[in-house]
Design a protein around this motif. Structure first.
Motif, PDB file in Angstrom:
ATOM      1  N   TRP A  58      18.434  96.219-114.732  1.00 25.01           N
ATOM      2  CA  TRP A  58      19.528  95.249-114.830  1.00 25.01           C
ATOM      3  C   TRP A  58      18.972  93.835-114.929  1.00 25.01           C
ATOM      4  N   SER A  62      24.182  91.551-118.255  1.00 25.72           N
ATOM      5  CA  SER A  62      25.116  92.599-118.653  1.00 25.72           C
ATOM      6  C   SER A  62      25.995  92.974-117.451  1.00 25.72           C
ATOM      7  N   GLU A  66      27.634  98.594-116.759  1.00 25.97           N
ATOM      8  CA  GLU A  66      26.913  99.027-117.967  1.00 25.97           C
ATOM      9  C   GLU A  66      25.397  99.060-117.778  1.00 25.97           C
ATOM     10  N   MET A  67      24.938  98.954-116.510  1.00 27.59           N
ATOM     11  CA  MET A  67      23.494  98.982-116.284  1.00 27.59           C
ATOM     12  C   MET A  67      22.941 100.346-116.676  1.00 27.59           C
TER      13      MET A  67
END
Lengths: 312, 276
Positions: A58, A62, A66-67
Motif C-alpha cells: 500500500w 490508493s 483496493e490494496m
C-alpha cells in the motif's frame, strides 16, 4: 501463596460494599466509559488496521479497499531480504541493552551511595529531572554540537591532551555508542531519584534486625534491599526498555541512522519506509515485528521481577 | 562519628557532582548561543562568551516562525493538559473509588495501553486522522498527546485515590453533601498532588513530542517547537548559532515551568509511582 491472594486483586484498592457505594455503581460506568471508548478507538482499532495493512502492499494513495494482497511476504522480505532491517534490529538491541543496563546500574549505584537525608532535596531532584523534560530534539542539537568532530568541546579537550580527534556521532564504530551515552545522560538523574525514593521506602527496622543477626553489607543488599526494591526495579527496567526499543527522535536528529546505517534503529527505519518511501505495508510489518519483540521482552521482565513476596 | 561526617561530606559531593554533570551541557549550549559565530566554532573554546550577543536569537525570530511555533506548542500542550486531567481523574475515580464488575479488566487494559509501544501506532493513526480530515490541525496533535498521556496518568493517580479513606466520603454524605459535592470538595482536594503531577506530565509530554507532530503537521503555521527545530536542523548549511539558539529557546519555557512547579511533579511521581 494463600488462597486469599487469588480472590482479591492486590493492585486495586478494596472498596467497601456499603449502600452508598452501591448507589454509585452507575456513575462508575459513566466515568470509565470515556477512556475505554478512547482506548478502543485509538489503540485497538489502529492495531487491527495496522495488522491488516501489513499483509498488503500500500502506498497510501490508493483507496484502502483496493490494496493488493501480499500475505506474509512483507514479513518474509524483512526477515530474509532487508539487510537494513536486520541491521536496525541489532542496533536497537545494542542501544537498549547498553542504555537500560547502564541506567539501571548507575541509577541504583548512585542511589545506594546517596541513601540518607540530604538537604536541598527539592532543588537537586528537580535539576536531576531536567534532561528528561527537555525535548529529545533539543538534546540532539546539544550533543551534536558537544560531540562535533571539528569544533565540539569534547574533541577540543581530547586534542588538548595530544590525542587524535574522534568522529563520535559521525563515526561508523562510534555513533551507536555515543547515542547510548546520550541516553544515559538523558535518564540517569531521573532513575537516581526514583531508586532513591524506593530505597527510602524500605523500613529501617529490617536493616536493624539484620544487623542484630550479624548480616554484612552485601547480605543486607542481597536479602533486604534487592527483594524490597523489586517493584521499583520492575518499573525502571520495563519502562526504560520499552522506550529504548522505540528510540527515534534522538537518532533522527543526530545521525539519521548514518553513517552506513551503523546507527539505524527499527522505528527510524519504519518511519523512513512509511513516510519517505510510502511503503505502508512493509512499515506496518516492521511495527508488528517490533511489537511482538517488545511484548515478549516485557512479559519475561515482568515474570522475572514481579513482586513474589506481596501476598504476606 | 568522624566516619559519619566524612560519609555525609562524600554524599554531598556526589550530589553536587551529578548535578554539575547534568547542568554542564545545558550551560555549554546556552553560553555558546550567546557567543558570536566565530567564537562558537573557535579552536580554543571559551568558558564564558567574550562579548555577549543576542544576535542568534534575533536571527531565530526573523528567519523562522519561532513565535508561531511557541504559540502552537503552548496551545496544544495546554489543551492536552486540561483534557488529560479531566479524563484521567474521572477514570481514576471510577476505577479506584467505585465498585463495579469488570474494573479489574479495565485496569489491566489501561496498564496494557500504558506499556503499549506508541510509535507503532504512527501509521494507523496517521491514516485514521487523515481520513477524518484532521491532518495539519492542532486538534490531531491534542488527540494523539492525550491518548499517550492518559494511561500513565490513570496509573499514577492510583495511589492518591487509594489513600483517601472511604469514611470521609461516607461522612460527607451523612452531612448531606451530594455525591458531586463530595467528589469536588472532599476527594479531589485530597488527591490534588496527584492531579498536579498529571497536569505537568501531560504538558511536558505534549511539549516535547516530535514524531507524530512531524507527520501530522504539514504547514509552517501549525508547527510545534520540536518540528520547527527539526526544520532548522534540516537546513543545508549548518548555522550553529541559530541551531543552539533554537534548541535553547525550545527548552527555556519548559525549564522555567519546571523550576517553578517541577517539584509537584517529582513528588507526585514518587508518591504515586514508587511508593504505591
Amino acid at each position: 501463596m494463600s488462597s486469599h491472594a487469588s480472590k482479591t486483586a492486590w493492585w486495586l484498592p478494596e472498596i467497601p460494599k456499603s449502600a452508598l457505594m452501591r448507589r454509585r455503581m452507575l456513575w462508575a460506568y459513566v466515568f470509565v466509559s470515556a477512556p475505554i471508548v478512547a482506548l478502543l478507538v485509538f489503540l485497538l482499532g489502529p492495531i487491527l488496521f495496522s495488522g491488516w495493512v501489513s499483509l498488503h502492499r500500500w502506498d497510501m494513495l490508493s483507496p484502502v479497499n483496493e490494496m493488493p494482497w501480499r500475505g506474509l511476504s512483507n514479513y518474509s522480505y524483512l526477515l530474509t531480504k532487508d539487510p537494513v532491517f536486520l541491521k536496525s534490529l541489532g542496533n536497537t538491541f545494542l542501544f537498549a541493552i547498553g542504555g537500560v543496563g547502564a541506567n539501571t546500574a548507575l541509577g541504583l549505584g548512585f542511589a545506594l551511595l546517596l541513601n540518607s537525608r540530604i538537604r536541598g532535596r527539592t532543588v537537586w531532584r528537580v535539576l536531576y529531572f531536567m534532561p528528561v523534560i527537555t525535548a529529545p530534539l533539543a538534546l540532539a542539537v546539544m550533543f551534536s554540537f558537544i560531540f562535533n568532530r571539528n569544533y565540539g568541546v569534547v574533541n577540543n579537550v581530547i586534542t588538548a591532551f595530544g590525542l587524535p580527534r574522534q568522529p563520535f556521532l559521525s563515526g561508523p564504530s562510534q555513533a551507536l555508542m555515543t547515542l547510548v551515552f546520550i541516553a544515559i545522560y538523558q535518564y540517569v538523574g531521573y532513575y537516581i531519584v526514583i531508586f532513591l525514593a524506593g530505597l527510602q521506602g524500605i523500613p529501617q527496622d529490617y536493616y536493624d534486625a539484620a544487623q542484630v543477626d550479624g548480616a554484612g553489607k552485601w547480605q543486607e543488599f542481597r536479602f533486604i534491599t534487592l527483594p524490597l526494591l523489586r517493584p521499583v526495579m520492575l518499573f525502571v527496567v520495563v519502562t526504560n526498555t520499552i522506550g529504548a526499543l522505540q528510540v527515534f527522535d534522538l537518532v533522527f536528529a543526530t545521525t539519521g541512522g548514518a553513517p552506513a546505517n551503523s546507527s539505524m534503529t527499527v522505528v527510524l527505519h519504519m518511519y523512513n519506509t512509511a513516510f519517505k518511501f510510502s511503503r505502508m505495508g512493509r512499515a506496518s510489518a516492521m511495527a508488528f515485528i517490533l511489537f511482538a519483540i517488545i511484548m515478549l521482552i516485557t512479559i519475561v521482565q515482568v515474570r522475572l521481577l514481579r513482586d513474589r513476596t506481596y501476598q504476606d | 562519628m568522624n566516619e559519619g561526617k566524612r560519609g555525609r561530606a562524600i554524599r554531598y559531593l556526589l550530589v553536587i557532582l551529578v548535578m554539575f554533570l547534568i547542568i554542564a551541557p545545558f550551560y555549554w549550549i546556552y553560553s555558546s548561543s550567546l557567543k558570536v559565530s566565530t567564537e562558537i566554532v573557535a579552536q580554543w573554546p571559551t568558558l564564558f562568551p567574550e562579548s555577549v550577543t543576542f544576535g542568534h536569537y534575533a536571527n531565530l525570530l526573523s528567519s523562522s516562525d519561532y513565535p508561531i511555533y511557541l504559540t502552537n506548542s503552548a496551545v496544544v500542550s495546554f489543551a492536552t493538559m486540561v483534557i488529560t486531567v479531566v479524563l484521567s481523574t474521572s477514570a481514576a475515580y471510577g476505577l479506584y473509588r467505585l465498585p463495579f464488575p469488570g474494573r479489574k479488566t479495565i485496569y489491566r487494559l489501561i496498564l496494557l495501553a500504558y506499556i503499549f509501544p506508541g510509535s507503532l501506532l504512527l501509521i494507523p493513526l496517521y491514516v485514521m486522522l487523515s481520513s477524518l480530515n484532521l491532518l495539519d490541525t492542532q486538534l490531531a496533535l491534542v488527540i494523539i498527546n492525550v491518548t499517550f498521556a492518559a494511561p500513565f496518568s490513570v496509573w499514577l493517580l492510583k495511589a492518591f485515590f487509594a489513600s483517601i479513606p472511604f469514611e470521609l466520603e461516607e461522612a460527607a454524605s451523612l452531612d448531606g453533601a451530594s455525591w458531586l459535592q463530595t467528589l469536588l470538595r472532599v476527594v479531589l482536594p485530597l488527591a490534588s498532588p496527584g492531579v498536579a503531577s498529571v497536569a505537568i506530565f501531560a504538558f511536558v509530554t505534549s511539549w516535547t513530542e516530535y514524531m507524530f507532530a512531524s507527520v501530522l503537521i504539514i504547514s509552517d503555521a501549525n508547527r510545534t517547537l520540536p518540528v520547527g527545530l527539526a526544520g532548522i536542523i534540516g537546513q543545508y548549511v549548518i548555522d550553529w548559532g541559530l541551531l543552539l539558539a533554537g534548541a535553547g529557546a525550545t527548552t527555556l519555557p519548559i525549564i522555567l515551568l519546571f523550576v517553578l512547579i517541577g517539584r509537584f511533579f517529582v513528588n507526585g511521581l514518587l508518591e504515586g509511582g514508587v511508593k504505591a
